[in-house]
Motif scaffolding. Structure first.
Motif, PDB file in Angstrom:
ATOM      1  N   GLN A  27       0.835  -1.197   0.000  1.00  0.00           N
ATOM      2  CA  GLN A  27       0.000   0.000   0.000  1.00  0.00           C
ATOM      3  C   GLN A  27       0.875   1.255   0.000  1.00  0.00           C
ATOM      4  O   GLN A  27       0.591   2.210  -0.714  1.00  0.00           O
ATOM      5  N   LEU A  59       0.808   4.114  -2.744  1.00  0.00           N
ATOM      6  CA  LEU A  59       0.509   5.508  -2.411  1.00  0.00           C
ATOM      7  C   LEU A  59       1.612   6.450  -2.883  1.00  0.00           C
ATOM      8  O   LEU A  59       1.338   7.572  -3.313  1.00  0.00           O
ATOM      9  N   SER A  74      -7.114   3.697  -3.902  1.00  0.00           N
ATOM     10  CA  SER A  74      -6.637   3.671  -2.514  1.00  0.00           C
ATOM     11  C   SER A  74      -7.708   3.215  -1.540  1.00  0.00           C
ATOM     12  O   SER A  74      -7.418   2.483  -0.589  1.00  0.00           O
TER      13      SER A  74
END
Length: 141
Positions: A65, A69, A129
Motif C-alpha cells: 500500500q 501511495l 486507494s
C-alpha cells in the motif's frame, strides 16, 4: 539496442534451467512487474512457506500500500479548477505492481472512464486507494 539482445540471450539461458522451466506462464505474466520476481513466483506457485496468520499478510499489504501511495502521489498533478489530475498510465502500472505482489484474493481492479474534452474524449482515472484500504481493514485486529 545491443543490450536488449544480450538481455534476451541471458533470459533465454536462465529460462532453460529446470527451476524456471516449471513456472506457469500465467504466474510468470503476473510476476513480471513485481520487484521480487522469484518471491512472487514462489508465492503464487504455492511453494512459499505459509504465512503465520493474518499478521504477515497484513504486513505485506501495508508495505505494498505504501509503495502504491507513493506512485499515486507521483502520478498526481494538482489543478486548481478540477482538483488533482492523474496520469492514468502511471496509476495503471502502480496498481499492476500492487496486484503482482499480493495474493489473488487481495487484488484490486483498475477503474477508468472516458470524459468529453475540447479535443475529444480523454481517459479519466482515480486511485484505488479506498479499495486497498478496505482490504487492509478486514485484516486489522
Amino acid at each position: 539496442m545491443p543490450w536488449r539482445c544480450q538481455l534476451s540471450w541471458l533470459i533465454g539461458l536462465v529460462a532453460g534451467t529446470a527451476a524456471l522451466a516449471q513456472v506457469d506462464p500465467q504466474v510468470h505474466q503476473q510476476c513480471l512487474a513485481a520487484k521480487d520476481y522469484s518471491g512472487c513466483v514462489q508465492h503464487l506457485s504455492g511453494s512459499a512457506t505459509q504465512a503465520s496468520g493474518s499478521s504477515q499478510l497484513l504486513e505485506q499489504l501495508l508495505e505494498q500500500q505504501q509503495l502504491y501511495l507513493q506512485a499515486v502521489q507521483e502520478a498526481g498533478r494538482p489543478n486548481r479548477f478540477v482538483g488533482t489530475i492523474y496520469n492514468c498510465k502511471k496509476l495503471k502500472q502502480a496498481l499492476a505492481q500492487f496486484n503482482a505482489a499480493v495474493p489473488n484474493a487481495y487484488r484490486v481492479d483498475y477503474q477508468r472512464q472516458f470524459e468529453a474534452a475540447v479535443f475529444g474524449e480523454v481517459e479519466a482515472c482515480a486511485p484505488q486507494s479506498d479499495e486497498i484500504e478496505a482490504l487492509i481493514e478486514q485484516l486489522r485486529p
